[in-house]
Design an enzyme around this catalytic site. Structure first.
Site, PDB file in Angstrom:
ATOM      1  N   GLU A 174       0.818  -1.222   0.000  1.00 63.04           N
ATOM      2  CA  GLU A 174       0.000   0.000   0.000  1.00 63.04           C
ATOM      3  C   GLU A 174       0.850   1.269   0.000  1.00 63.04           C
ATOM      4  OE1 GLU A 174      -2.987  -0.182   3.070  1.00 63.04           O
ATOM      5  OE2 GLU A 174      -4.059  -1.811   2.084  1.00 63.04           O
ATOM      6  N   GLU A 293      -5.657  -8.474  -0.477  1.00 62.12           N
ATOM      7  CA  GLU A 293      -6.385  -8.096   0.750  1.00 62.12           C
ATOM      8  C   GLU A 293      -7.840  -7.886   0.387  1.00 62.12           C
ATOM      9  OE1 GLU A 293      -5.028  -5.085   3.468  1.00 62.12           O
ATOM     10  OE2 GLU A 293      -2.900  -5.510   3.053  1.00 62.12           O
TER      11      GLU A 293
END
Length: 505
Positions: A174, A293
């Protein structure tokens, strides 16, 4: 009674081969995922390495093929060298991503041992927040090189003569997020990811690499982030990642259960961006997707805001999942299967205690959350070829969406087992849904079983004292005549209709 939903499935209309790694999961050094989750040396059911055998049993039942580790946000400040060597000499560190203390009692070698016991491969994420190419190439050498060099010999010195042979690696986590340690622009990340990828593959050309995509579809930089990152990394990486979480804070179940349609749109947008870069570069390689995710996450937000910092493994992100959460998880699994041609890996985030299908008490019981069941069914029965679902379904509108089909469904053909499995969710929370599935291209079929996850209370949960309050039954009413499956799907239900293919014309 609702209008009948119809589905046509043809054995020759194939979306793609289902890569078993779409049923992967995720364990981060966060909350009680590791300490008090998979690892609890003082627990009466722990083995000689301190791993809970009751948790291992639940994980093995899921047949989880790959597990992402060690983070997550955690990895952007993590030094993997803190977690190797004798445990008594490992340092405790302030962990800034989740504001805890990391004791480093579980690290690379320990986790590799646990994964062998769980029957899973490792998807290791390297630190591209505070570290870079040099650190990444060192860990690949430590993990994968046979011997005769500093890092590989150090691994042998630590008791692991044979390489771990980790095949799949994430280039950070991320990195588009301002919350991330070492947050970077797309240009900055693209450049360091490219250089890191090069040296990692020079050490071990057999590995596969995942570049960081956007943290969510809602990021203001999406999808420019993907386009820029892939412009730098396209020749060197094999996947780009996607992350998404959904919640029902407004208690709008109709909209909540439709969120998987947004997941579909997210996947399509990333595919389009990948193919744009492919065309731009005149490349023959097709970029695949790693949805590493995904889950429901919102129940624990208020409790997490009250946690005192600098504890070791405090309870964090411990969502207690209800029946409607399991329905959306089922819809999200169907979304992954509907894109099996491009989504080749996915990780339910996470596996134990932290937004997880498995919960534990420290020193006590382990049990299955509601979301365990659709994950289990898809992993066990969803192997083979995903087939194009031609669906006609009654629809409904919500405050945010229109034309949401009550039926969410897909079918998987396992040729080795001569089985077809239909996964279906009835989003209607008030009425049963009549379903007909046309399987005439398979010739003759017989019903194996019709599994149903249903409950009158959408908010019903499982607990340590009531672990079976929400669990599947085999009382589904599906029947087969002339290879037409007929079933009445209970209101708000997850359904697994398994069929044996007896002949094929």
């Amino acid at each position: 009674m609702s209008a009948t939903a119809k589905m046509i499935v043809d054995k020759d209309f194939i979306i793609g081969e289902v890569d078993k790694r779409i049923y992967g999961s995720f364990i981060e050094h966060l909350g009680r995922a590791v300490y008090g989750g998979i690892y609890e040396p003082d627990h009466p059911l722990s083995d000689e390495q301190g791993f809970r055998t009751d948790v291992l049993e639940l994980v093995r039942s899921l047949q989880t093929p790959i597990i992402r580790y060690p983070g997550g946000n955690f990895v952007s400040g993590y030094d993997w060298k803190d977690g190797i060597g004798p445990k008594e000499s490992r340092k405790k560190r302030l962990e800034l991503a989740w504001r805890t203390v990391e004791p480093n009692q579980v690290g690379l070698n320990d986790f590799a041992d646990w994964c062998k016991k769980a029957g899973a491969d490792i998807m290791w994420a390297v630190n591209l927040g505070t570290q870079g190419p040099e650190d990444a190439r060192s860990i690949v050498e430590y993990s994968n090189h046979p011997g005769g060099t500093y890092w590989s010999d150090l691994r042998a010195h630590h008791g692991y003569k044979e390489p771990h042979a980790i095949k799949t690696w994430c280039l950070g986590n991320e990195m588009d997020g301002p919350w991330q340690i070492g947050h970077k622009t797309a240009e900055e990340y693209g450049r360091i990811a490219c250089e890191t990828a090069k040296v990692m593959k020079w050490v071990d050309p057999s590995i596969e690499l995942v570049a960081c995509g956007s943290s969510s579809r809602g990021m203001v930089t999406f999808p420019d982030w993907e386009a820029t990152v892939l412009d730098h990394t396209y020749p060197h990486v094999d996947y780009i990642s996607l992350h998404t979480y959904y919640g029902n804070k407004q208690n709008d179940t109709a909209t909540f259960l439709a969120r998987s349609l947004q997941m579909d749109d997210f996947i399509r947008s990333v595919i389009a961006t990948c193919d744009y870069v492919k065309a731009k570069k005149r490349s023959k390689k097709t970029m695949m997707l790693s949805f590493d995710e995904w889950n429901v996450w919102y129940h624990s937000n208020e409790a997490d805001a009250k946690i005192e910092p600098w504890q070791i493994a405090p309870p964090q992100l411990e969502d207690i999942y209800n029946h409607e959460d399991a329905l959306l998880v089922g819809c999200m699994l169907i979304s992954l299967l509907k894109h099996a041609d491009r989504v080749k890996m996915a990780c339910m985030a996470q596996l134990v205690n932290v937004i997880a299908p498995i919960m534990t008490q420290t020193g006590g019981k382990a049990w299955k959350q509601t979301i365990y069941y659709p994950y289990l069914h898809a992993s066990v029965f969803g192997r083979g070829k995903a087939l194009v679902p031609l669906i006609q379904s009654p629809k409904y509108d919500t405050k945010e969406m229109t034309d949401v089909p009550y039926l969410e469904a897909v079918a998987v053909h396992n040729e080795e087992q001569s089985e077809v499995t239909v996964f279906a969710v009835n989003r209607d929370t008030d009425n049963a849904l009549p379903l007909q599935v046309d399987l005439r291209s398979f010739g003759s079929c017989r019903l194996i079983e019709h599994i149903v996850l249903e409950h009158d209370d959408l908010k019903a949960v499982n607990t340590a004292d009531e672990p079976d309050r929400v669990k599947p039954n085999n009382n589904g009413n599906a029947s087969v005549a002339d290879c037409i499956v007929s079933a009445m799907l209970s209101k708000a239900s997850w359904n697994v209709i398994r069929l044996k293919v007896q002949s094929c014309d």
